[in-house]
Design a protein around this motif. Structure first.
Motif, PDB file in Angstrom:
ATOM      1  N   LEU A 143       0.826  -1.211   0.000  1.00 32.96           N
ATOM      2  CA  LEU A 143       0.000   0.000   0.000  1.00 32.96           C
ATOM      3  C   LEU A 143       0.861   1.262   0.000  1.00 32.96           C
ATOM      4  O   LEU A 143       0.521   2.246  -0.668  1.00 32.96           O
ATOM      5  N   ALA A 144       1.978   1.226   0.723  1.00 40.47           N
ATOM      6  CA  ALA A 144       2.888   2.375   0.707  1.00 40.47           C
ATOM      7  C   ALA A 144       3.504   2.567  -0.670  1.00 40.47           C
ATOM      8  O   ALA A 144       3.684   3.699  -1.128  1.00 40.47           O
ATOM      9  N   SER A 145       3.801   1.479  -1.357  1.00 41.59           N
ATOM     10  CA  SER A 145       4.362   1.610  -2.707  1.00 41.59           C
ATOM     11  C   SER A 145       3.326   2.181  -3.673  1.00 41.59           C
ATOM     12  O   SER A 145       3.666   2.986  -4.541  1.00 41.59           O
ATOM     13  N   ILE A 146       2.058   1.820  -3.521  1.00 44.21           N
ATOM     14  CA  ILE A 146       1.009   2.396  -4.371  1.00 44.21           C
ATOM     15  C   ILE A 146       0.837   3.880  -4.067  1.00 44.21           C
ATOM     16  O   ILE A 146       0.664   4.705  -4.968  1.00 44.21           O
ATOM     17  N   LEU A 147       0.921   4.245  -2.785  1.00 40.92           N
ATOM     18  CA  LEU A 147       0.833   5.658  -2.401  1.00 40.92           C
ATOM     19  C   LEU A 147       1.979   6.464  -3.002  1.00 40.92           C
ATOM     20  O   LEU A 147       1.774   7.566  -3.525  1.00 40.92           O
ATOM     21  N   LEU A 148       3.195   5.922  -2.956  1.00 41.54           N
ATOM     22  CA  LEU A 148       4.334   6.612  -3.557  1.00 41.54           C
ATOM     23  C   LEU A 148       4.201   6.714  -5.070  1.00 41.54           C
ATOM     24  O   LEU A 148       4.561   7.732  -5.666  1.00 41.54           O
ATOM     25  N   LEU A 149       3.658   5.681  -5.701  1.00 36.27           N
ATOM     26  CA  LEU A 149       3.433   5.732  -7.146  1.00 36.27           C
ATOM     27  C   LEU A 149       2.409   6.808  -7.493  1.00 36.27           C
ATOM     28  O   LEU A 149       2.593   7.578  -8.453  1.00 36.27           O
ATOM     29  N   ALA A 150       1.345   6.915  -6.708  1.00 32.24           N
ATOM     30  CA  ALA A 150       0.341   7.956  -6.950  1.00 32.24           C
ATOM     31  C   ALA A 150       0.943   9.345  -6.746  1.00 32.24           C
ATOM     32  O   ALA A 150       0.638  10.276  -7.501  1.00 32.24           O
ATOM     33  N   ALA A 151       1.825   9.494  -5.751  1.00 28.16           N
ATOM     34  CA  ALA A 151       2.480  10.786  -5.538  1.00 28.16           C
ATOM     35  C   ALA A 151       3.392  11.140  -6.699  1.00 28.16           C
ATOM     36  O   ALA A 151       3.444  12.306  -7.129  1.00 28.16           O
ATOM     37  N   MET A 152       4.107  10.160  -7.244  1.00 29.12           N
ATOM     38  CA  MET A 152       4.968  10.436  -8.395  1.00 29.12           C
ATOM     39  C   MET A 152       4.152  10.824  -9.617  1.00 29.12           C
ATOM     40  O   MET A 152       4.503  11.763 -10.340  1.00 29.12           O
ATOM     41  N   VAL A 153       3.051  10.113  -9.868  1.00 26.95           N
ATOM     42  CA  VAL A 153       2.196  10.449 -11.011  1.00 26.95           C
ATOM     43  C   VAL A 153       1.609  11.843 -10.824  1.00 26.95           C
ATOM     44  O   VAL A 153       1.559  12.651 -11.770  1.00 26.95           O
ATOM     45  N   GLY A 154       1.182  12.167  -9.614  1.00 33.11           N
ATOM     46  CA  GLY A 154       0.634  13.492  -9.343  1.00 33.11           C
ATOM     47  C   GLY A 154       1.657  14.592  -9.545  1.00 33.11           C
ATOM     48  O   GLY A 154       1.346  15.647 -10.108  1.00 33.11           O
ATOM     49  N   SER A 155       2.901  14.362  -9.124  1.00 38.45           N
ATOM     50  CA  SER A 155       3.929  15.389  -9.311  1.00 38.45           C
ATOM     51  C   SER A 155       4.280  15.562 -10.782  1.00 38.45           C
ATOM     52  O   SER A 155       4.534  16.683 -11.234  1.00 38.45           O
ATOM     53  N   VAL A 156       4.253  14.488 -11.551  1.00 42.44           N
ATOM     54  CA  VAL A 156       4.495  14.605 -12.999  1.00 42.44           C
ATOM     55  C   VAL A 156       3.360  15.367 -13.660  1.00 42.44           C
ATOM     56  O   VAL A 156       3.583  16.230 -14.521  1.00 42.44           O
ATOM     57  N   MET A 157       2.131  15.084 -13.261  1.00 40.20           N
ATOM     58  CA  MET A 157       0.989  15.780 -13.851  1.00 40.20           C
ATOM     59  C   MET A 157       0.987  17.264 -13.481  1.00 40.20           C
ATOM     60  O   MET A 157       0.638  18.112 -14.302  1.00 40.20           O
ATOM     61  N   LEU A 158       1.375  17.598 -12.253  1.00 39.23           N
ATOM     62  CA  LEU A 158       1.436  19.004 -11.854  1.00 39.23           C
ATOM     63  C   LEU A 158       2.565  19.747 -12.558  1.00 39.23           C
ATOM     64  O   LEU A 158       2.440  20.932 -12.864  1.00 39.23           O
ATOM     65  N   GLY A 159       3.660  19.065 -12.805  1.00 42.80           N
ATOM     66  CA  GLY A 159       4.797  19.702 -13.443  1.00 42.80           C
ATOM     67  C   GLY A 159       4.747  19.706 -14.949  1.00 42.80           C
ATOM     68  O   GLY A 159       5.568  20.349 -15.601  1.00 42.80           O
ATOM     69  N   LYS A 160       3.788  19.011 -15.529  1.00 39.11           N
ATOM     70  CA  LYS A 160       3.701  18.915 -16.991  1.00 39.11           C
ATOM     71  C   LYS A 160       3.222  20.237 -17.573  1.00 39.11           C
ATOM     72  O   LYS A 160       2.264  20.826 -17.101  1.00 39.11           O
TER      73      LYS A 160
END
Length: 168
Positions: A143-160
């Motif tokens: 679950l922590a790895s899924i949370l970190l993956l969601a945070a990475m996707v969110g940061s990429v989407m915000l920075g795009k």
């Protein structure tokens, strides 16, 4: 015992330096020293993995981030707003009450020594930690790895950047 006391003394002094330093860069350097002394305590407790992670993650990555933010914001005493006396008194009362609570919580603690016959020297090793992590705590780990993956996707989407958008 003397090494422990020396490291504890240095850790307490450097922690006080974090709070009392006027310059924020000096405060960060004191915090790095605090992390190194805590890592030495971890090594004394035979927790090599925690010591390595403490140095790599906290003294390395987090402190670089803190220094970057401090230097980026260009903090100095001229731009620092003056804190009212009420805020200083409230902070002193809050710190004192925290100290009182900690002393009250720890006043009946009886430190015990270790029994050489039942002492397990492998308790802080990485292979033991991995076995516990992947057997007993595999669901929270995933679950922590899924949370970190969601945070990475969110940061990429915000920075795009959008098409036609310019930064400067």
């Amino acid at each position: 015992m003397s090494l422990f006391l020396f490291l504890a003394f240095v850790a307490l002094l450097s922690a006080l330096g974090v709070v009392l330093a006027k310059n924020p860069v000096h405060s960060v350097l004191f915090l790095i020293l605090t992390f190194f002394t805590l890592s030495a305590h971890y090594l004394m407790l035979n927790a090599q993995f925690l010591a390595a992670v403490n140095i790599i993650v906290y003294a390395g990555a987090i402190m670089v981030l803190f220094l970057f933010v401090i230097m980026f914001l260009n903090l100095n005493q001229d731009t620092e707003p003056h804190k009212p006396m009420l805020a200083k008194v409230a902070a002193t009362i809050a710190g004192g009450s925290l100290l009182l609570i900690m002393v009250a919580a720890l006043h009946n603690v009886q430190p015990t020594g270790y029994d050489a016959a039942t002492f397990d020297s492998q308790v802080g090793m990485v292979n033991r930690l991995g076995m516990v992590l992947f057997k007993q705590y595999s669901l929270p780990f995933e679950l922590a790895s899924i949370l970190l993956l969601a945070a990475m996707v969110g940061s990429v989407m915000l920075g795009k950047r959008e098409t036609g958008e310019r930064n400067f």
